[in-house]
Motif scaffolding. Sequence first.
Motif, short mmCIF file in Angstrom:
data_model
loop_
_atom_site.label_atom_id
_atom_site.label_comp_id
_atom_site.label_asym_id
_atom_site.label_seq_id
_atom_site.Cartn_x
_atom_site.Cartn_y
_atom_site.Cartn_z
N ARG A 54 0.82 -1.21 0.00
CA ARG A 54 0.00 0.00 0.00
C ARG A 54 0.86 1.26 0.00
NH1 ARG A 54 -5.31 -1.21 3.82
NH2 ARG A 54 -5.62 -3.38 3.16
N ASP A 59 -0.69 5.27 -2.13
CA ASP A 59 -2.06 5.47 -1.67
C ASP A 59 -2.02 5.48 -0.14
OD1 ASP A 59 -4.72 5.48 -0.99
OD2 ASP A 59 -5.29 3.79 -2.26
N SER A 62 -5.13 4.40 1.99
CA SER A 62 -5.24 2.94 2.11
C SER A 62 -4.22 2.41 3.11
CB SER A 62 -5.04 2.29 0.75
OG SER A 62 -5.05 0.88 0.86
N TRP A 63 -2.99 2.89 3.03
CA TRP A 63 -1.95 2.49 3.98
C TRP A 63 -2.36 2.86 5.40
CZ3 TRP A 63 1.84 5.96 6.39
CH2 TRP A 63 2.85 5.28 7.08
#
Length: 200
Positions: A54, A59, A62-63
């Motif tokens: 991620r 992103d 998302s991470w």
Amino acid sequence: MKKSVLFLAALFLILFSCKDREKDQEDTVASEDQSNYEVASDRYSDLSDEALNRMESLDFDSWGEMLADNVEYYFPDGDADTRTILSGKQEVIDWWKNWKKNTGIDKMTFTDRVHIPVKANTKLNYSGLTGVIVISYFSNEMIYNGQPANVRTNVAVHYTKDSLIDRFYTYYDRTPILKVVNANVLDIVVKRDSVQEDTN
């Protein structure tokens, strides 16, 4: 097996024993039938690999879903008392979003990954934590404005009981990045953020 555990424990101590802390004897000494360290589940290696996937996708929202609210992110720019530390999930995510926006990063790729999951049964020096830590090392190829910067990276990630990351310690030589960006990346993000706040 015992030799492998001792090797992992030695490696772990090298990464985490940056600063001595006084502790009660009950906090620092394991019972006779309990090792200070043991191999943790491979599930945590999979989690660390997913976190890297991620992160390299850039992103960061998302991470951030893999981070605990009280996460602390440690940069390798100083010693135990002087390194840059980001505190709190939102601060960590915002910093990395600003890094993406301000540094000219085009791409980031993590290869040759190795993950070593370890469970600490007694409190560790420096962090004061117990529980699962994954020690990872990998090659990081970054492209800044078309120019590559290759960095061999070591990270140590601590997981909560809910399998979220609440500590993220990084260790790497920043020299290749400084040469390509021609500036301290930490300064670029911090200074540009300050300028934007002053103009708003």
